[in-house]
Scaffold this motif. Structure first.
Motif, mmCIF file in Angstrom:
data_model
loop_
_atom_site.group_PDB
_atom_site.id
_atom_site.type_symbol
_atom_site.label_atom_id
_atom_site.label_comp_id
_atom_site.label_asym_id
_atom_site.label_seq_id
_atom_site.Cartn_x
_atom_site.Cartn_y
_atom_site.Cartn_z
ATOM 1 N N ARG A 50 0.944 -1.205 -0.046
ATOM 2 C CA ARG A 50 0.098 -0.058 0.056
ATOM 3 C C ARG A 50 0.890 1.190 0.126
ATOM 4 N NH1 ARG A 50 -5.460 -0.116 0.253
ATOM 5 N NH2 ARG A 50 -5.264 1.876 0.827
ATOM 6 N N TYR A 55 -7.828 -0.276 4.149
ATOM 7 C CA TYR A 55 -8.280 -1.429 4.044
ATOM 8 C C TYR A 55 -7.902 -2.063 2.690
ATOM 9 C CZ TYR A 55 -10.284 -1.074 8.719
ATOM 10 O OH TYR A 55 -10.573 -0.627 9.783
ATOM 11 N N ASP A 56 -7.320 -3.390 2.781
ATOM 12 C CA ASP A 56 -7.231 -4.062 1.590
ATOM 13 C C ASP A 56 -8.317 -5.064 1.348
ATOM 14 O OD1 ASP A 56 -6.677 -5.937 -0.406
ATOM 15 O OD2 ASP A 56 -4.634 -6.409 0.234
ATOM 16 N N GLY A 57 -9.408 -4.751 0.414
ATOM 17 C CA GLY A 57 -10.592 -5.316 0.173
ATOM 18 C C GLY A 57 -10.389 -6.779 -0.318
ATOM 19 N N THR A 58 -9.285 -7.285 -0.574
ATOM 20 C CA THR A 58 -9.220 -8.534 -1.194
ATOM 21 C C THR A 58 -9.126 -9.610 -0.197
ATOM 22 O OG1 THR A 58 -6.791 -8.508 -1.256
ATOM 23 C CG2 THR A 58 -7.657 -7.727 -3.292
ATOM 24 N N ARG A 60 -11.047 -11.638 3.253
ATOM 25 C CA ARG A 60 -12.030 -11.889 3.848
ATOM 26 C C ARG A 60 -12.085 -10.967 5.069
ATOM 27 N NH1 ARG A 60 -13.021 -17.510 6.508
ATOM 28 N NH2 ARG A 60 -12.361 -16.280 8.337
ATOM 29 N N ARG A 61 -11.124 -10.823 5.853
ATOM 30 C CA ARG A 61 -10.914 -9.857 7.200
ATOM 31 C C ARG A 61 -9.794 -9.256 6.801
ATOM 32 N NH1 ARG A 61 -10.578 -14.200 12.040
ATOM 33 N NH2 ARG A 61 -12.051 -15.835 11.234
ATOM 34 N N PRO A 62 -10.015 -7.843 6.251
ATOM 35 C CA PRO A 62 -9.128 -6.839 5.725
ATOM 36 C C PRO A 62 -8.512 -6.499 7.222
ATOM 37 C CG PRO A 62 -11.352 -6.153 5.010
ATOM 38 C CD PRO A 62 -11.615 -7.438 5.830
ATOM 39 N N ASN A 64 -6.309 -2.777 8.559
ATOM 40 C CA ASN A 64 -6.239 -1.385 8.321
ATOM 41 C C ASN A 64 -4.532 -1.296 8.028
ATOM 42 O OD1 ASN A 64 -6.436 1.303 7.899
ATOM 43 N ND2 ASN A 64 -7.003 1.825 9.810
#
Length: 135
Positions: A50, A55-58, A60-62, A64
């Motif tokens: 990053r 947040y990384d939306g790829t 299931r539980r991103p 921060n």
């Protein structure tokens, strides 16, 4: 067709130890006996870094994440590179030992910081180091 720049930076400053250079110049053998460049594995992780907080939306539980961090899954990396999860775990540990990354594991997910990156220049020409712009 001219390639478009999909990154929000124009250059990255990377500091490598002698051990990191030696490891990056080596190879790893996948489950089929094929050699994979350690540099390719590291570059694959680096592409996920990053450059802005969020947040990384790829996943299931991103998580921060801060600039200079990437979320990862050992199982996902193992599938991507046709390696066992234990081999990926050992490769990540080796990257950490050579100063390329710092690994953070939690019950929610795993992330790594690219400790070898000392900063980057954004497209506006400003230099960012550890999330702060400097002159």
């Amino acid at each position: 067709m001219e390639q478009q720049n999909i990154y929000s930076f124009s250059s990255v400053n990377i500091w490598l130890t002698a051990e990191a250079v030696e490891w990056l110049s080596g190879t790893t053998t996948d489950n089929n006996g094929n050699a994979i460049s350690n540099m390719a594995i590291f570059s694959g992780l680096l592409k996920e870094m990053r450059t802005s907080p969020g947040y990384d939306g790829t996943f299931r539980r991103p998580l921060n994440l801060k600039p200079g961090q990437a979320q990862f899954s050992e199982i996902g990396l193992a599938d991507n590179w046709n390696l066992g999860r234990k081999k990926i775990h050992n490769l990540l540990s080796r990257m950490e030992a050579t100063g390329l990354v710092s690994i953070y594991n939690s019950r929610i997910g795993s992330a790594l910081s690219f400790s070898c990156i000392t900063g980057w220049k954004n497209l506006c020409g400003e230099v960012e180091v550890n999330g702060y712009f400097v002159e």
